[in-house]
Design a protein around this motif. Sequence first.
Motif, mmCIF file in Angstrom:
data_model
loop_
_atom_site.group_PDB
_atom_site.id
_atom_site.type_symbol
_atom_site.label_atom_id
_atom_site.label_comp_id
_atom_site.label_asym_id
_atom_site.label_seq_id
_atom_site.Cartn_x
_atom_site.Cartn_y
_atom_site.Cartn_z
ATOM 1 N N UNK A 1 17.607 -17.275 -15.167
ATOM 2 C CA UNK A 1 17.386 -16.068 -15.972
ATOM 3 C C UNK A 1 17.907 -14.835 -15.244
ATOM 4 N N UNK A 2 17.697 -14.791 -13.942
ATOM 5 C CA UNK A 2 18.172 -13.665 -13.145
ATOM 6 C C UNK A 2 19.690 -13.542 -13.173
ATOM 7 N N UNK A 3 20.389 -14.666 -13.019
ATOM 8 C CA UNK A 3 21.852 -14.595 -13.053
ATOM 9 C C UNK A 3 22.375 -14.270 -14.447
ATOM 10 N N UNK B 1 21.382 -7.149 -6.650
ATOM 11 C CA UNK B 1 21.101 -8.498 -7.134
ATOM 12 C C UNK B 1 19.661 -8.903 -6.833
ATOM 13 N N UNK B 2 19.185 -8.623 -5.624
ATOM 14 C CA UNK B 2 17.796 -8.936 -5.241
ATOM 15 C C UNK B 2 16.812 -8.242 -6.180
ATOM 16 N N UNK B 3 17.094 -6.992 -6.486
ATOM 17 C CA UNK B 3 16.183 -6.238 -7.354
ATOM 18 C C UNK B 3 16.090 -6.890 -8.734
ATOM 19 N N UNK B 4 17.218 -7.349 -9.261
ATOM 20 C CA UNK B 4 17.201 -8.047 -10.551
ATOM 21 C C UNK B 4 16.381 -9.336 -10.454
ATOM 22 N N UNK C 1 11.460 -12.325 -11.616
ATOM 23 C CA UNK C 1 10.306 -13.108 -11.156
ATOM 24 C C UNK C 1 8.996 -12.443 -11.568
ATOM 25 N N UNK C 2 8.923 -11.131 -11.407
ATOM 26 C CA UNK C 2 7.705 -10.417 -11.773
ATOM 27 C C UNK C 2 7.443 -10.503 -13.273
ATOM 28 N N UNK C 3 8.498 -10.396 -14.052
ATOM 29 C CA UNK C 3 8.351 -10.505 -15.506
ATOM 30 C C UNK C 3 7.831 -11.892 -15.897
ATOM 31 N N UNK C 4 8.384 -12.931 -15.275
ATOM 32 C CA UNK C 4 7.918 -14.304 -15.565
ATOM 33 C C UNK C 4 6.443 -14.436 -15.217
#
Length: 184
Positions: free
Chosen positions: A51-53, A73-76, A81-84
């Motif tokens: 999902x992140x990519x 990229x890390x922030x995305x 992860x936080x949204x999940x």
Amino acid sequence: MAKSLSDIVQGCLDGNAEDQEVLFNTFSAKMFGLCLQYANEYEEAKDILQEGFIRVFTNLNQYSQKGSFEGWLRRIMINTALEKCRDKHYLARFDDEIEKREEIIKVDIVDDLSAQELMKFIHDLSPKYRMVFNLYAIEGYSHKEISVLLNISEGTSKSNLSRARTILQEKIFHYSKIPNKEVS
């Protein structure tokens, strides 16, 4: 001659599938490690990575090429992860009252721990404590930033960090008492 990161990013923006694959292969292992810090299980980390990519490729035009691409990229990945985790209701609000602890564990055995053992202890924290611990201690966010990201108060962030540290101290203390020191 190998392409520069900015050339690869431009290729991705132009829809070049080879550049997209190179970008993914360049960062996926490190980002998967990051996803594992926030996920409860391996498959969930894979979902967060995917999902992140997708978000990276969808929003790549928003990267200004100023600053670190890896940081962007890390922030995305962290936000994904936080949204999940929010979707799974891991992050509930808790009282702002910071738990007091009478006994402070003072054991200097952290040097005896491997990074893998320490990561296992962190991963075993409950999701609410692990999120705050990762964001504060590993990613360097402030309690104010964490409160916004997780939609909790700063006091709750501080309380959860304090509790996570206490739990980790206890795990390390008990680990120091194990003869063979194997983490299960």
